[in-house]
Design a protein around this motif. Sequence first.
Motif, short mmCIF file in Angstrom:
data_model
loop_
_atom_site.label_atom_id
_atom_site.label_comp_id
_atom_site.label_asym_id
_atom_site.label_seq_id
_atom_site.Cartn_x
_atom_site.Cartn_y
_atom_site.Cartn_z
N ILE A 1 -92.39 90.92 30.64
CA ILE A 1 -93.75 91.12 31.14
C ILE A 1 -94.10 89.88 31.31
CG2 ILE A 1 -95.90 92.27 31.22
CD1 ILE A 1 -94.98 94.35 29.48
N LYS A 2 -94.01 88.95 32.41
CA LYS A 2 -94.49 87.50 32.55
C LYS A 2 -95.73 87.32 32.44
CE LYS A 2 -90.64 86.47 35.61
NZ LYS A 2 -89.87 87.92 35.21
N GLY A 3 -96.29 86.40 31.60
CA GLY A 3 -97.62 85.78 31.47
C GLY A 3 -97.96 86.22 30.09
N THR A 4 -97.09 87.19 29.15
CA THR A 4 -97.35 87.76 27.97
C THR A 4 -96.19 87.33 26.96
OG1 THR A 4 -96.54 89.91 28.22
CG2 THR A 4 -98.61 89.30 29.12
N PRO A 5 -96.34 87.80 25.90
CA PRO A 5 -95.28 87.49 24.84
C PRO A 5 -94.50 88.88 24.72
CG PRO A 5 -97.51 87.89 23.65
CD PRO A 5 -97.61 87.85 25.08
N PHE A 6 -94.78 89.81 25.67
CA PHE A 6 -94.30 91.16 25.45
C PHE A 6 -92.94 91.57 26.53
CE2 PHE A 6 -98.97 91.94 25.01
CZ PHE A 6 -99.07 91.75 23.79
N SER A 7 -92.27 92.57 26.01
CA SER A 7 -91.01 93.03 26.77
C SER A 7 -91.27 94.32 26.98
CB SER A 7 -89.90 92.55 26.08
OG SER A 7 -89.50 91.32 26.07
N LEU A 8 -90.81 94.81 28.08
CA LEU A 8 -91.24 96.34 28.31
C LEU A 8 -89.61 97.20 28.28
CD1 LEU A 8 -92.80 98.96 29.27
CD2 LEU A 8 -92.24 97.99 31.71
N GLY A 9 -89.54 98.26 27.84
CA GLY A 9 -88.34 98.99 28.00
C GLY A 9 -88.39 100.29 28.41
N VAL A 10 -87.50 100.94 29.09
CA VAL A 10 -87.57 102.45 29.55
C VAL A 10 -86.56 103.09 28.88
CG1 VAL A 10 -87.38 103.97 31.58
CG2 VAL A 10 -89.05 102.11 31.57
N ALA A 11 -86.55 104.19 28.37
CA ALA A 11 -85.46 105.02 27.98
C ALA A 11 -85.40 106.32 28.79
CB ALA A 11 -85.56 105.56 26.38
N LEU A 12 -84.19 106.61 29.21
CA LEU A 12 -83.84 107.86 30.14
C LEU A 12 -82.82 108.73 29.62
CD1 LEU A 12 -84.05 106.17 33.79
CD2 LEU A 12 -85.77 107.20 32.70
N SER A 13 -83.03 109.91 29.40
CA SER A 13 -81.94 110.68 28.73
C SER A 13 -80.91 110.98 30.01
CB SER A 13 -82.43 111.88 28.25
OG SER A 13 -83.29 112.88 29.15
#
Length: 1091
Positions: A609-621
């Motif tokens: 996530i640009k502009g932040t120290p965060f990363s995003l994930g999505v889990a799909l079964s």
Amino acid sequence: MAGPGSLRRASRGASALLATALLYAALGVVVRSEQQIPLSVVKLWASAFGGEIKSIAAKYSGSQLLQKKYKEYEKDVAIEEIDGLQLVKKLAKNMEEMFHKKSEAVRRLVEAAEEAHLKHEFDADLQYEYFNAVLINERDKDGNFLELGKEFILAPNDHFNNLPVNISLSDVQVPTNMYNKDPAIVNGVYWSESLNKVFVDNFDRDPSLIWQYFGSAKGFFRQYPGIKWEPDENGVIAFDCRNRKWYIQAATSPKDVVILVDVSGSMKGLRMTIAKQTVSSILDTLGDDDFFNIIAYNEELHYVEPCLNGTLVQADRTNKEHFREHLDKLFAKGIGMLDIALNEAFNILSDFNHTGQGSICSQAIMLITDGAVDTYDTIFAKYNWPERKVRIFTYLIGREAAFADNLKWMACANKGFFTQISTLADVQENVMEYLHVLSRPKVIDQEHDVVWTEAYIDSTLPQAQKLADDQGLVLMTTVAMPVFSKQNETRSKGILLGVVGTDVPVKELLKTIPKYKLGIHGYAFAITNNGYILTHPELRPLYEEGKKRRKPNYSSVDLSEVEWEDRDDVLRNAMVNRKTGKFSMEVKKTVDKGKRVLVMTNDYYYTDIKGTPFSLGVALSRGHGKYFFRGNVTVEEGLHDLEHPDVSLADEWSYCNTDLHPEHRHLSQLEAIKLYLKGKEPLLQCDKELIQEVLFDAVVSAPIEAYWTSLALNKSENSDKGVEVAFLGTRTGLSRINLFVGAEQLTNQDFLKAGDKENIFNADHFPLWYRRAAEQIPGSFVYSIPFSTGTVNKSNVVTASTSIQLLDERKSPVVAAVGIQMKLEFFQRKFWTASRQCASLDGKCSISCDDETVNCYLIDNNGFILVSEDYTQTGDFFGEVEGAVMNKLLTMGSFKRITLYDYQAMCRANKESSDGAHGLLDPYNAFLAAVKWIMTEFVLFLVEFNLCSWWHSDMTAKAQKLKQTLEPCDTEYPAFVSERTIKETSGNIACEDCSKSFVIQQIPSSNLFMVVVDSSCLCESVAPITMAPIEIRYNESLKCERLKAQKIRRRPESCHGFHPEENARECGGAPSLQAKMVLILFPLLLMLFSR
């Protein structure tokens, strides 16, 4: 309901056993039970029960009607495979835009604050009546407002959870140990009044903003909207904004710190207590991006944690608490050899820096001592000059000033700061001084770095305290920026004015995630640069349900602790390194309070996530979780069917953004959709794609309402009122509910209500009955007894649900789930009736569940008992009741054991406790101890180690005692799942003196099994199988390895360790204690004598 054999068993007991024993004795032989249970009879019972219970479930749920209706639209829908990478990138972009809006609001506050300060001239005699957050609206005995306590209009506001606030003005909180009218505070409050209009403007621009604030370096805290602060039961407000992580993180750069503590003989008594409190306060100022170690010294070096000899460790909550516990083991003796300690500290910092670990930014040595006989310039010349990359901060403990000059010289010669700490009450204020020194390079650079904190719960703020009673503590992240002095004459001094910030509740992030796109088991999650969870459906920050207590380490739960199947941290490390990609693995997801497990394969997609120290994930079964379909109906059709009174939508899903405009905040999501579709609210922003699918589901599911109504009106149906509720849910969060009995007659009054989080659509998961039905074979029902939150499960209802699929293939998305809830007594009666049937022509059955020689059970696919002759066993795990049979089923492969891990568990532990050292580390007790010490000095003029030590001893010399506490731990526990391919089986178990036979038969079209067990053979030699968690205990060497282990982390991108223009002459001095005593002593005396 009592089973047919329960009364019989109560009476047969001893006499039957006695008769059997006498018979065996008469025969003089050991008799082995060889009773064989006929498989065909059990199969008949299972078939009869399965047929009837499915007929009831299908009839009252309307599952066949709903399946038919969706089939009618099969040709009109388009099925799409979800592109996980595209989805996660889109979500990350949405979050980036939301975070950017918050940071822009903070930036406007920074600009306004710096401009206001630039125009202000300090006036030591300034008199200014401001709104003090504690005193507002307070009156004296004559009815007049108190000074600084003018009338401040407060009104409940739904955006702020109906707390009484003032959205036109901010107010100011001043810590209890500070003087409300200190000139520095009055001047700061005066110029910062200009922030009021910016607060209001920010809120007008972005109505989703919540709390905005300015934390001053002088200690006051300006908060918008204004709210009333209440002291605690001791009359104290301990909150100091400068101690908060958002303040420290914004004010300073990451740092590596070695803390040196003098434990020579002269440090005995109160000095050692003050030294320990000083160390503890320094630890409070360290965050997840910092690294540290603590070394005690006399004529030898003593690492507080010997395992970490020669290295530094990350300053996360767990490590800091570990070191705090070891501080109690320090005691004073011998001679202080500071030169040895300084050499060690410089070597550690140098070696650790070369490893590439740590902060790779600022470095510091904190020296806590009661004196130094030398300036040790040869050591500084060897290690630190001329660059002076390591700052030296010196803390002189005690009142003697004999060695003050040496310690001050050491600090000033190494770009540090010197301070003298004479009482426990002085500790916090003096420790904070080092932060202002470390902030100088950043201030001179005029670099307004935007910082984001990890997820945390700030229960010290009044809004958090008031919210806790109603909804539990609120998890949030804070965006903050530093505020600098821009006055030219102060440039080289690098004066930090404070920090501005705003809170972003984690639930706001979840609103940007379209749950309907993630499928039934899918979810989104985010982590920090350190790998800690910002949001994840498996994060459990609280424990002791009902009390809502925070776990000590809730804010530093690593992704690897919830996605523990990824043993090599492939997913975690990729996300920490801000990569974009895909990862797949088999996972074991627990549901239903951790008692059941779903085994599936997840595909993970991730990006930063640009502009932040965060990363995003999505889990799909895999399977149905990877597919989505689009239906199409007219708005008129859909609106008509949305008007039905039995329709509701998931309130935690974001169909329309009702936060943007105040006039929309009172709307439910369903009300907002109706207004949006009717064109009555043009300002409403809604998810058009989601609403189109809601309309489709409303139209397709509408006929079921009339179907349920006809069943309810037919008095001959359901005459015994065994079926109480029918319900359905669709992939868009739409729900319908029908009651077959009056609301007051419902056995389970909480089912499908807002508080029943497991069984309703919420921000991070589908209802439990929906998730379990989706994993069942299409057309079959999943039956279960709800687990209670207590230790004893005594549910009186059974829930049955089934999934509705669009196509007859694996790629078909699960479009809906329907079900019923019925009385347990009704369900069990059907079972006992079926178990009395037999195929013999003469009507005489070879075996019956009424027989004394057999026990009959109905268990589910996870091994939990739904029906037993002993009613008290309902809801228990079958292995606890019939350990030998369960063990055989596991051996034969009918069931399999799955080992699960919980790295967020809380375990009971016996700890030594006293009112001594730990009590003194508590701020309130520290204050009391300080008062006692001051009064002893003032009244009797005795030396420090006489009466003072005696008076102080009542807080330190109390006997140690064991106290049982709950502490974070790791646990391992089993879950059990039936093997789908095995429909029936029988077996014999060789016990000590008998053979135990059993038959297990699957109930058709269900997740249930009938188990008939020979009761004449007890087989007590086989222990029960339990699901109790077992604490994973680590030996000392493994504990050491875990402490040393450094997981991959990503450093913050900015570093401001030094600046050539920095004025190092501002390096402290002995404090003027007399002025402080007047301000501190009076309120503390009142507190002391009011006890």
